[in-house]
Design a protein around this motif. Sequence first.
Motif, PDB file in Angstrom:
ATOM      1  N   UNK A 198     -52.510  34.595   9.987  1.00  0.00           N
ATOM      2  CA  UNK A 198     -52.539  34.512   8.527  1.00  0.00           C
ATOM      3  C   UNK A 198     -51.918  35.724   7.858  1.00  0.00           C
ATOM      4  N   UNK A 199     -51.823  36.841   8.584  1.00  0.00           N
ATOM      5  CA  UNK A 199     -51.241  38.043   8.010  1.00  0.00           C
ATOM      6  C   UNK A 199     -49.789  38.261   8.362  1.00  0.00           C
ATOM      7  N   UNK A 200     -49.179  37.310   9.059  1.00  0.00           N
ATOM      8  CA  UNK A 200     -47.796  37.446   9.502  1.00  0.00           C
ATOM      9  C   UNK A 200     -46.866  36.584   8.645  1.00  0.00           C
ATOM     10  N   UNK A 201     -45.573  36.910   8.606  1.00  0.00           N
ATOM     11  CA  UNK A 201     -44.643  36.142   7.761  1.00  0.00           C
ATOM     12  C   UNK A 201     -44.574  34.677   8.161  1.00  0.00           C
ATOM     13  N   UNK A 202     -44.531  33.824   7.173  1.00  0.00           N
ATOM     14  CA  UNK A 202     -44.483  32.380   7.437  1.00  0.00           C
ATOM     15  C   UNK A 202     -43.155  31.946   8.031  1.00  0.00           C
ATOM     16  N   UNK A 203     -42.106  32.736   7.809  1.00  0.00           N
ATOM     17  CA  UNK A 203     -40.771  32.344   8.265  1.00  0.00           C
ATOM     18  C   UNK A 203     -40.364  33.038   9.560  1.00  0.00           C
ATOM     19  N   UNK A 204     -41.315  33.590  10.280  1.00  0.00           N
ATOM     20  CA  UNK A 204     -41.010  34.287  11.525  1.00  0.00           C
ATOM     21  C   UNK A 204     -40.445  33.289  12.541  1.00  0.00           C
ATOM     22  N   UNK A 205     -39.268  33.586  13.072  1.00  0.00           N
ATOM     23  CA  UNK A 205     -38.647  32.679  14.037  1.00  0.00           C
ATOM     24  C   UNK A 205     -39.209  32.853  15.449  1.00  0.00           C
ATOM     25  N   UNK A 206     -39.950  33.920  15.664  1.00  0.00           N
ATOM     26  CA  UNK A 206     -40.564  34.156  16.968  1.00  0.00           C
ATOM     27  C   UNK A 206     -42.036  34.499  16.740  1.00  0.00           C
ATOM     28  N   UNK A 207     -42.836  33.539  16.265  1.00  0.00           N
ATOM     29  CA  UNK A 207     -44.212  33.842  15.863  1.00  0.00           C
ATOM     30  C   UNK A 207     -45.086  34.277  17.038  1.00  0.00           C
ATOM     31  N   UNK A 208     -46.115  35.046  16.715  1.00  0.00           N
ATOM     32  CA  UNK A 208     -47.046  35.521  17.739  1.00  0.00           C
ATOM     33  C   UNK A 208     -48.053  34.451  18.126  1.00  0.00           C
TER      34      UNK A 208
END
Length: 649
Positions: free
Chosen positions: A266-276
């Motif tokens: 929830x605290x990470x960018x929504x558009x991250x192409x390599x999500x955690x």
Amino acid sequence: MSHTSVTMPNRATLFLLLALPFAASAQTYVGSAACATCHAQVHKTFVESRHSKMVQPATPQGVIGDFSRGTVRLRGSDFTLRKTASGYYITESYLTGKPWKHKILYTLGNRRMQHYLTKLPDGRIVLLPPTWDNVRKQWFHNLEIDDPEEAPGVQVQLWNKSCYSCHVSREEKNFDFDKITYNTKWQDFGINCERCHGPGSDHVADYSIPTPFPGGPPKDIVNPARLDPVRSTQVCAQCHSFRDMWVDNFKAGDNYYDHFLPILDSGLPADDEDPAYWADGRTRRFSNDAFGLWQSECFLKGKATCITCHVTPHNTNVDVNPQLETNGICLQCHSAIGKDIAAHTHHLVASQGSSCVECHMPRTVLSIKAQIRDHSMSIPVPENTINHGIPNACNNCHTDKTPQWAVAAMNNWWGSKSRQKLIARADAFDAAKHGDASSVDKLIALLSDPANGSLVRGNAAGYLGKFAQDPRAFLALSSALTDSDPLVRIMGAREIQPGASNPATVAKELVPLLRDPVAIVRATAAVALVGLGVQKLPGEDGLKFEQAKEIYYQRAHLDGDDAGQQVAAGKFYFLEGKYDRAADAFRESMRIDPAMPAQYYLAMSLAQQGQLDKASAILASISRNDPQYKAAQQLLSQIKKKGGKFVVR
């Protein structure tokens, strides 16, 4: 909001203040060599493990890369590899544009990949770009690990900043604020005995006396097997989790939340192409195994810990623990299934389809040029593959089939009821990530159910913060402040937003958290109160408020080499009314990274101190490309009029 001028303490005084809430234990660390004196066989097992070899000196025994290949070309740059009698060298023009011959001092990793570390004149320990792929027996550029397609320009990983605290033992960053240099030191290479067992000085002393103990052996050392499941897994989570360190020097047996704050999806960018994380909140990146386990029913209901499965903890290498790939460990708890495995799996007993780990721990976690097992030990949910692109174990094996085929097969064998919880979670998180307000009720349902565990509930609270002006979300976050789970309390304090009508009510609800037994809860409450404009509290509450803020100051010092964190610290000091201290933090951020756009904030701090000429000069120098240009022009106009309030934007 009123502002008062506060005299900034000198650095020595500040360090004394930082030490007060966390007095050092009387026990001291003795190093793994002292342990080997009595525990020779255990020590032998340990030194053969990858934990002990995480970082090691670059010796012929430790270097596995082929330095005989001369010059290799990686991502458009040439790197010359040499091995001589005096050691290993890599010559590159990547960092400065001119050939620079670096002696390799240390290696990082030794199983699939090995990185090579050198020290720059300012004390920075960096990973040089050439990395050895021990599986494919080839060199590759280490930017390919995270960013194989893009990453233009010179990028290099700073080990004693980005990798602090996990690869060696008793590491001290020793960043010099004034010189912008490092003098990083550590006690032992790799993860030593005391990382998992705590400081050993009392243990050594107790077992050095000639007479036996009349009351039995003393409890002078931590044994993770004797800790409760939460604290036991937190020993491993000090490294095997995606977290933000607030307080240094975690020791075995400590509460994780006295030191770390999980970094949730929830605290990470929504558009991250390599999500955690996958859309359902399960881990997607490696070295996050604790967060997988903490979401599992095995942990939440069965109280399983890391060493329930990793039964030889002094050498957890999978290749020397073949039992990890068989059904035996799982069937210790799931004995009923073991009586007729095929009835449960609908596959041949000897087939991959009847393997517990293949179905419940599929290789869906992305590691360095590899895939590793998911530790959430969940069930396949092909519906989430269809709707959210989350891989499932059925189609990982049956690659010629569709997820729709897997849905039909699972419905036929087991029905659909067991998967609904995971489907609802993925739907809620994915909708919230994309700003869909229809997720609010779903998030509240996840947050309000203790059976979901800390991480899922904390993530739900984090996402509710995106809709904090919704009365339903506000009430749920308000309730989270008194939850029994520390992560839920933390996320409630982080995300609750009072709006214009009730800041005093929210502040009143936050004040009791300043007395919370968990350090990060107290610190988060203090940050939230400062954000509400609270600078002082009366009586005992005021003392607790100042002590909680000291935790944040300690974090700011620990991250003194991070320009972004210094900007955040500067804003915190500004809101406290400590404008001189804020100005120092903003200057620090730009010294670390001259490209950091902090000039506007520095000018704000100077203006509040009455240094209007200096503030005006800085504001006038801010270019149109700066994200704060418009705000800077507005502030400059206010200063020229000799009036107006100066507020952080």
